[in-house]
Design an enzyme around this catalytic site. Structure first.
Site, PDB file in Angstrom:
ATOM      1  N   ASP A   1       0.883  -1.140   0.071  1.00 25.72           N
ATOM      2  CA  ASP A   1       0.064  -0.254  -0.047  1.00 25.72           C
ATOM      3  C   ASP A   1       0.941   1.189   0.007  1.00 25.72           C
ATOM      4  OD1 ASP A   1       1.024   0.043   2.522  1.00 25.72           O
ATOM      5  OD2 ASP A   1      -0.815  -0.006   3.598  1.00 25.72           O
TER       6      ASP A   1
ATOM      7  N   GLN B   1      11.440  24.985  -1.037  1.00 22.29           N
ATOM      8  CA  GLN B   1      10.599  25.738  -0.177  1.00 22.29           C
ATOM      9  C   GLN B   1      10.987  26.579   1.094  1.00 22.29           C
ATOM     10  OE1 GLN B   1       7.541  26.255  -1.678  1.00 22.29           O
ATOM     11  NE2 GLN B   1       6.432  27.200  -0.248  1.00 22.29           N
TER      12      GLN B   1
ATOM     13  N   HIS C   1      19.661  24.209  -0.336  1.00 23.66           N
ATOM     14  CA  HIS C   1      19.009  25.253  -0.888  1.00 23.66           C
ATOM     15  C   HIS C   1      18.267  26.066  -0.044  1.00 23.66           C
ATOM     16  CE1 HIS C   1      17.635  27.215  -4.827  1.00 23.66           C
ATOM     17  NE2 HIS C   1      16.770  27.644  -4.089  1.00 23.66           N
TER      18      HIS C   1
ATOM     19  N   ASP D   1      20.913  31.567 -12.927  1.00 23.20           N
ATOM     20  CA  ASP D   1      20.163  32.344 -12.519  1.00 23.20           C
ATOM     21  C   ASP D   1      20.665  33.491 -11.458  1.00 23.20           C
ATOM     22  OD1 ASP D   1      20.070  30.860 -10.304  1.00 23.20           O
ATOM     23  OD2 ASP D   1      17.976  29.947 -10.828  1.00 23.20           O
TER      24      ASP D   1
ATOM     25  N   LYS E   1      17.034  34.605 -14.836  1.00 24.21           N
ATOM     26  CA  LYS E   1      15.915  33.530 -15.212  1.00 24.21           C
ATOM     27  C   LYS E   1      14.716  34.174 -14.512  1.00 24.21           C
ATOM     28  CE  LYS E   1      15.286  29.993 -12.384  1.00 24.21           C
ATOM     29  NZ  LYS E   1      15.553  28.500 -11.867  1.00 24.21           N
TER      30      LYS E   1
ATOM     31  N   ARG F   1      10.773  32.651 -13.436  1.00 31.89           N
ATOM     32  CA  ARG F   1       9.795  31.598 -13.297  1.00 31.89           C
ATOM     33  C   ARG F   1       8.260  31.780 -13.098  1.00 31.89           C
ATOM     34  NH1 ARG F   1      10.762  25.814 -12.262  1.00 31.89           N
ATOM     35  NH2 ARG F   1      12.958  26.127 -11.588  1.00 31.89           N
TER      36      ARG F   1
ATOM     37  N   SER G   1      16.690  19.102 -11.577  1.00 29.83           N
ATOM     38  CA  SER G   1      15.258  18.422 -11.255  1.00 29.83           C
ATOM     39  C   SER G   1      14.556  17.993 -12.762  1.00 29.83           C
ATOM     40  CB  SER G   1      14.393  19.242 -10.448  1.00 29.83           C
ATOM     41  OG  SER G   1      13.347  18.440 -10.150  1.00 29.83           O
TER      42      SER G   1
ATOM     43  N   GLY H   1      15.740  19.921 -15.159  1.00 29.83           N
ATOM     44  CA  GLY H   1      16.557  20.196 -16.277  1.00 29.83           C
ATOM     45  C   GLY H   1      16.200  21.500 -16.995  1.00 29.83           C
TER      46      GLY H   1
ATOM     47  N   THR I   1      16.038  24.810 -16.145  1.00 29.44           N
ATOM     48  CA  THR I   1      16.924  25.978 -15.751  1.00 29.44           C
ATOM     49  C   THR I   1      18.108  25.447 -16.610  1.00 29.44           C
ATOM     50  OG1 THR I   1      15.677  25.974 -13.660  1.00 29.44           O
ATOM     51  CG2 THR I   1      17.880  26.877 -13.661  1.00 29.44           C
TER      52      THR I   1
HETATM   53  C1  R5P Z   1      16.240  26.793  -7.851  1.00 26.49           C
HETATM   54  O1  R5P Z   1      16.650  28.082  -8.030  1.00 26.49           O
HETATM   55  C2  R5P Z   1      17.462  26.022  -8.215  1.00 26.49           C
HETATM   56  O2  R5P Z   1      18.736  26.578  -7.803  1.00 26.49           O
HETATM   57  C3  R5P Z   1      17.606  25.198  -9.260  1.00 26.49           C
HETATM   58  O3  R5P Z   1      17.881  25.912 -10.460  1.00 26.49           O
HETATM   59  C4  R5P Z   1      16.310  24.402  -9.725  1.00 26.49           C
HETATM   60  O4  R5P Z   1      15.807  23.742  -8.657  1.00 26.49           O
HETATM   61  C5  R5P Z   1      16.568  23.541 -11.045  1.00 26.49           C
HETATM   62  O5  R5P Z   1      15.092  22.803 -11.002  1.00 26.49           O
HETATM   63  P1  R5P Z   1      14.663  22.533 -12.633  1.00 26.49           P
HETATM   64  O6  R5P Z   1      15.977  21.352 -13.135  1.00 26.49           O
HETATM   65  O7  R5P Z   1      13.541  21.754 -12.511  1.00 26.49           O
HETATM   66  O8  R5P Z   1      14.806  23.634 -13.697  1.00 26.49           O
END
Ligand code: R5P
Length: 299
Positions: free
Chosen positions: A32, A96, A129, A170, A194, A196, A225, A227, A229
């Site tokens: 589960d 976060q 982060h 960024d 950058k 978002r 994450s 990719g 950015t």
């Molecule tokens: C955000 O400001 C972090 O430093 C990375 O740039 C961000 O988490 C990368 O995320 P993703 O690969 O989804 O763009």
């Protein structure tokens, strides 16, 4: 001291380097979806280093967090553990680190509190982060945020690059670029801008007037994450004249499809650390973590 964690290459290397026995954890997930991490062996009052990582590509932060919290509580309540340091090389929910929109949780801070309330005496992580959290001391818990950029720089030196330019994708990544540049031994670094969209997650990266024509460029970030950015920054660097592109990042979260994005954006080489389990990790943070454990500064 005892290292408690899955018996993988990372923990085997860590236990060797600090000269401590490794007590394995079996990770089990019921049909589960509930998790049941089991410590295999006995503890008798020793200082414990609980070391667990997520897997790149399918990192399941909620399962991971529960595994860590349940193991911590278990070690303290039923297993006669001494002080426990938790090693979470990639700290979940760290992005976060602010309430971006009214009603959202301050997740990173709450996660630290959950760990503390479950028995963590110290937390050791790598390049968290947490730009917007000023105070990382929560009551009695020491939060040690080690740098992953030294390992990345060591690995980068193995690629024979000619006077590379280090570029953050960024504005807030300027500190990552600076850190990597310092460890690598260059003054050539900068970052892009950058934007978002907070509801759709869509990002736009802007080119800048930098002298990148014919240069080898290392685009550096803490996390990859989706990719998006990194891919945008790689494209921008190419547009600005770069002729060889390295994508260097500490945490290979790498959700499905992300690697394809990096390759599609023209990355000639990828370098990441092993803060998450990933077969492609070339740099290791084991020495950095072992150094902190051996320094004796932790409670
Ligand atoms: C955000 O400001 C972090 O430093 C990375 O740039 C961000 O988490 C990368 O995320 P993703 O690969 O989804 O763009």
């Amino acid at each position: 001291m005892l290292i408690v964690g899955p018996e993988d290459d990372f923990n085997v290397a860590l236990s060797k380097e600090v000269g401590a026995r490794l007590l394995p954890i079996e990770r089990r997930t019921f049909p589960d979806g509930e998790v049941c991490p089991r410590v295999v062996g006995k503890v008798s009052g020793e200082r414990i280093v609980l070391s667990m990582r997520m897997k790149a590509g399918s990192c399941r932060p909620n399962d991971y967090l529960l595994e860590v919290l349940l193991t911590l509580k278990n070690l303290k309540r039923h297993m006669n553990a001494g002080p426990v340091s938790v090693v979470m090389p990639y700290f979940p929910y760290s992005r976060q680190d602010a309430i971006f929109r009214e009603g959202e949780p301050l997740s990173s801070e709450y996660v630290i509190e959950l760990l503390k309330n479950s028995g963590a005496d110290s937390i050791i992580t790598v390049t968290a982060h947490l730009h917007r959290l000023n105070d990382l001391r929560f009551g009695e818990v020491d939060f040690l945020n080690l740098s992953g950029f030294k390992s990345l720089a060591e690995e980068l030196r193995k690629i024979p690059l000619r006077e590379p330019f280090i570029l953050g994708p960024d504005t807030e990544s300027i500190n990552w670029a600076k850190e990597l540049a310092e460890y690598y031994g260059t003054n050539d670094y900068d970052s892009l801008r950058k934007e978002r969209d907070l509801s759709t997650g869509e990002i736009r990266t802007f080119v800048k007037s930098l002298e990148l024509k014919g240069r080898e460029v290392v685009v550096v970030d803490d996390i990859v994450s989706t990719g998006g950015t990194m891919a945008n920054a790689l494209r921008a660097a190419r547009e600005m004249g770069a002729n060889y592109l390295v994508a260097a990042f500490v945490h290979p979260v790498l959700v499905p499809g992300s690697l394809e994005k990096l390759v599609g954006a023209g990355a000639d080489a990828l370098i990441a650390t092993d803060t998450l389990e990933w077969i492609g990790s070339r740099a290791t943070v084991v020495h950095t973590i072992a150094g902190a454990l051996k320094s004796g500064d932790l409670p």
